[in-house]
Design an enzyme around this catalytic site. Structure first.
Site, mmCIF file in Angstrom:
data_model
loop_
_atom_site.group_PDB
_atom_site.id
_atom_site.type_symbol
_atom_site.label_atom_id
_atom_site.label_comp_id
_atom_site.label_asym_id
_atom_site.label_seq_id
_atom_site.Cartn_x
_atom_site.Cartn_y
_atom_site.Cartn_z
ATOM 1 N N TYR A 95 9.308 -13.657 -13.794
ATOM 2 C CA TYR A 95 8.137 -12.837 -13.431
ATOM 3 C C TYR A 95 6.859 -13.494 -13.967
ATOM 4 O O TYR A 95 5.866 -13.604 -13.243
ATOM 5 C CB TYR A 95 8.294 -11.412 -13.978
ATOM 6 C CG TYR A 95 7.122 -10.527 -13.620
ATOM 7 C CD1 TYR A 95 6.882 -10.164 -12.301
ATOM 8 C CD2 TYR A 95 6.232 -10.070 -14.600
ATOM 9 C CE1 TYR A 95 5.788 -9.374 -11.956
ATOM 10 C CE2 TYR A 95 5.145 -9.269 -14.270
ATOM 11 C CZ TYR A 95 4.920 -8.925 -12.948
ATOM 12 O OH TYR A 95 3.846 -8.148 -12.607
ATOM 13 N N ALA B 180 0.816 -1.219 0.000
ATOM 14 C CA ALA B 180 0.000 0.000 0.000
ATOM 15 C C ALA B 180 0.850 1.270 0.000
ATOM 16 O O ALA B 180 0.310 2.373 0.074
ATOM 17 C CB ALA B 180 -0.931 -0.003 1.206
ATOM 18 N N PRO C 4 -3.826 -6.926 -14.607
ATOM 19 C CA PRO C 4 -3.610 -5.775 -15.489
ATOM 20 C C PRO C 4 -2.455 -5.985 -16.473
ATOM 21 O O PRO C 4 -1.517 -6.737 -16.218
ATOM 22 C CB PRO C 4 -3.235 -4.637 -14.522
ATOM 23 C CG PRO C 4 -3.421 -5.178 -13.140
ATOM 24 C CD PRO C 4 -3.322 -6.663 -13.251
ATOM 25 N N GLY C 5 -2.532 -5.230 -17.562
ATOM 26 C CA GLY C 5 -1.388 -5.052 -18.453
ATOM 27 C C GLY C 5 -0.586 -3.856 -17.967
ATOM 28 O O GLY C 5 -0.665 -3.474 -16.793
ATOM 29 N N PHE D 216 -0.686 0.596 -7.251
ATOM 30 C CA PHE D 216 -2.063 0.074 -7.143
ATOM 31 C C PHE D 216 -2.534 0.081 -5.690
ATOM 32 O O PHE D 216 -3.688 0.403 -5.403
ATOM 33 C CB PHE D 216 -2.152 -1.379 -7.647
ATOM 34 C CG PHE D 216 -1.769 -1.589 -9.079
ATOM 35 C CD1 PHE D 216 -1.666 -0.536 -9.979
ATOM 36 C CD2 PHE D 216 -1.518 -2.876 -9.554
ATOM 37 C CE1 PHE D 216 -1.312 -0.757 -11.310
ATOM 38 C CE2 PHE D 216 -1.172 -3.107 -10.872
ATOM 39 C CZ PHE D 216 -1.058 -2.055 -11.753
HETATM 40 P P1 NDP Z 1 4.764 -0.466 -7.264
HETATM 41 O O1 NDP Z 1 6.217 -0.745 -7.353
HETATM 42 O O2 NDP Z 1 4.292 0.930 -7.435
HETATM 43 O O3 NDP Z 1 4.180 -1.046 -5.891
HETATM 44 C C1 NDP Z 1 4.606 -2.285 -5.376
HETATM 45 C C2 NDP Z 1 4.214 -2.360 -3.912
HETATM 46 O O4 NDP Z 1 4.598 -3.658 -3.404
HETATM 47 C C3 NDP Z 1 4.902 -1.318 -3.074
HETATM 48 O O5 NDP Z 1 3.974 -0.775 -2.166
HETATM 49 C C4 NDP Z 1 5.967 -2.105 -2.321
HETATM 50 O O6 NDP Z 1 6.170 -1.514 -1.035
HETATM 51 C C5 NDP Z 1 5.272 -3.460 -2.172
HETATM 52 N N1 NDP Z 1 6.203 -4.539 -1.909
HETATM 53 C C6 NDP Z 1 7.188 -5.027 -2.705
HETATM 54 N N2 NDP Z 1 7.851 -6.020 -2.084
HETATM 55 C C7 NDP Z 1 7.277 -6.159 -0.857
HETATM 56 C C8 NDP Z 1 7.515 -6.992 0.258
HETATM 57 N N3 NDP Z 1 8.495 -7.915 0.257
HETATM 58 N N4 NDP Z 1 6.740 -6.858 1.351
HETATM 59 C C9 NDP Z 1 5.752 -5.940 1.384
HETATM 60 N N5 NDP Z 1 5.473 -5.114 0.362
HETATM 61 C C10 NDP Z 1 6.233 -5.222 -0.746
HETATM 62 O O7 NDP Z 1 4.096 -1.418 -8.363
HETATM 63 P P2 NDP Z 1 2.553 -1.709 -8.739
HETATM 64 O O8 NDP Z 1 1.630 -0.949 -7.887
HETATM 65 O O9 NDP Z 1 2.451 -1.567 -10.202
HETATM 66 O O10 NDP Z 1 2.498 -3.267 -8.407
HETATM 67 C C11 NDP Z 1 1.546 -3.851 -7.547
HETATM 68 C C12 NDP Z 1 1.240 -5.266 -8.038
HETATM 69 O O11 NDP Z 1 0.715 -5.200 -9.353
HETATM 70 C C13 NDP Z 1 2.468 -6.184 -8.136
HETATM 71 O O12 NDP Z 1 2.083 -7.468 -7.704
HETATM 72 C C14 NDP Z 1 2.777 -6.202 -9.632
HETATM 73 O O13 NDP Z 1 3.419 -7.388 -10.017
HETATM 74 C C15 NDP Z 1 1.386 -6.099 -10.210
HETATM 75 N N6 NDP Z 1 1.252 -5.635 -11.572
HETATM 76 C C16 NDP Z 1 1.800 -4.430 -11.982
HETATM 77 C C17 NDP Z 1 1.609 -3.999 -13.299
HETATM 78 C C18 NDP Z 1 2.214 -2.731 -13.811
HETATM 79 O O14 NDP Z 1 2.413 -2.618 -15.043
HETATM 80 N N7 NDP Z 1 2.487 -1.741 -12.971
HETATM 81 C C19 NDP Z 1 0.784 -4.773 -14.232
HETATM 82 C C20 NDP Z 1 0.286 -6.004 -13.703
HETATM 83 C C21 NDP Z 1 0.484 -6.394 -12.424
HETATM 84 P P3 NDP Z 1 7.560 -1.400 -0.253
HETATM 85 O O15 NDP Z 1 8.654 -1.294 -1.280
HETATM 86 O O16 NDP Z 1 7.379 -0.186 0.588
HETATM 87 O O17 NDP Z 1 7.614 -2.668 0.548
HETATM 88 C C1 8X3 Z 2 3.305 -6.067 -15.361
HETATM 89 C C2 8X3 Z 2 2.946 -6.019 -16.792
HETATM 90 O O1 8X3 Z 2 3.828 -6.459 -19.148
HETATM 91 O O2 8X3 Z 2 5.429 -5.661 -17.502
HETATM 92 O O3 8X3 Z 2 2.778 -7.197 -14.750
HETATM 93 O O4 8X3 Z 2 4.617 -7.911 -17.424
HETATM 94 S S1 8X3 Z 2 4.263 -6.556 -17.761
#
Ligand code: NDP
Ligand code: 8X3
Length: 255
Positions: free
Chosen positions: A156, A13, A186-187, A17
């Site tokens: 990944y 958080a 999501p993409g 997202f």
């Molecule tokens: P961000 O990097 O903006 O956010 C990732 C969040 O995950 C941060 O709040 C980070 O917090 C937290 N996080 C990472 N590792 C840990 C851990 N070990 N323990 C607790 N918290 C952790 O990326 P997104 O918001 O884009 O990503 C959120 C999710 O969406 C992920 O699962 C990602 O794979 C997925 N996703 C993202 C896409 C994109 O294109 N952006 C598309 C599809 C899926 P902190 O570092 O403070 O711990």
């Molecule tokens: C994140 C989207 O296309 O970088 O899950 O894998 S992509």
């Protein structure tokens, strides 16, 4: 029946997202438990949401790779908020764009431990509280990478195919209980995701050059919609991409 003010636990958080979902769901009157490793960010968000929406917000440090950390966070959140109804296992990352034979152990472990093990640990810890409440919803945040693999994404993609399998299994295991299971997949979305993956701000910006990607708020809106549907409706999987992205390999870039 869905409570008027569901209590929602969100991992990851502090950014992207997770932070957008917290804002959107607070505006709907949800009480929140917000966790990430960067404590100061979740505390600042909690303060903002309590002030602007008057909801109860618990903020805590959690490293989802670590069982003790997850269990302590979930138990403290449930004790502080009086239970839990919704789990959003959102914390995750991609680390690098290595071909399989180049992948360092450190990146391999970071992705599998966070994206697969962390998700299981979060839901395993939270489920007893959903059962006790008698009404629950579990959200996975998958990805298009869990539907279509691509070069430089073997680990990944494997982790997000893993998320899909876990979501399907859990839905079968919970059949007959009032606990919905949804995977929002999501993409490309512009968050800190590419900064974390590429460790280079310019390269991260270039990923979205000439494209209108999803925003964090777009993805949060998908979660909100699934959550607010009538109790008997379960969205199993929601594959959501920006219009410019027809597939993992076909992007419309304006020059
Ligand atoms: P961000 O990097 O903006 O956010 C990732 C969040 O995950 C941060 O709040 C980070 O917090 C937290 N996080 C990472 N590792 C840990 C851990 N070990 N323990 C607790 N918290 C952790 O990326 P997104 O918001 O884009 O990503 C959120 C999710 O969406 C992920 O699962 C990602 O794979 C997925 N996703 C993202 C896409 C994109 O294109 N952006 C598309 C599809 C899926 P902190 O570092 O403070 O711990
Ligand atoms: C994140 C989207 O296309 O970088 O899950 O894998 S992509």
């Amino acid at each position: 029946m869905r409570p008027d003010h569901p209590i929602v636990l969100i991992t990851g958080a502090s950014s992207g997202f997770g932070a957008a979902m917290a804002r959107l769901l607070a505006a709907q009157g949800c009480h929140l438990a917000l966790g990430a490793r960067r404590r100061e960010r979740v505390e600042a968000l909690a303060e903002e949401l309590t002030r602007t929406h008057g909801v109860k917000v618990f903020a805590g440090t959690v490293d989802t790779r670590d069982t003790g950390s997850v269990n302590a966070f979930v138990e403290a959140a449930a004790a502080s908020l009086g239970g839990l109804n919704v789990l959003v296992a959102n914390a995750g990352l991609a680390s690098g764009t290595y071909r399989l034979w180049e992948t360092p152990d450190e990146d391999l472990e970071a992705m599998m431990r966070t994206n697969v093990e962390g998700v299981v640990k979060t839901i395993r810890a939270g489920l007893p509280h959903l059962r006790k409440a008698g009404w629950g919803h579990v959200f996975f945040i998958g990805s298009t990478a869990g539907h279509q693999p691509y070069e430089g994404g073997s680990v990944y993609c494997a982790s997000k195919f893993g998320v899909k399998a876990i979501a399907h299994s859990l839905r079968l295991e919970l059949n007959g209980e009032q606990i919905r299971v949804t995977s929002v997949d999501p993409g490309m979305a512009e968050t800190e995701f590419s900064d974390v993956r590429l460790k280079d701000g310019d390269k991260a910006k270039a990923v979205y050059q000439g494209v209108k990607p999803l925003s964090a708020n777009d993805v949060a809106e998908c979660v909100r919609w699934c959550l607010m549907l009538p109790d008997h409706v379960n969205i199993d999987e929601m594959l959501v991409k920006c219009l410019d992205q027809a597939s993992v390999h076909k992007l419309h870039r304006r020059t």
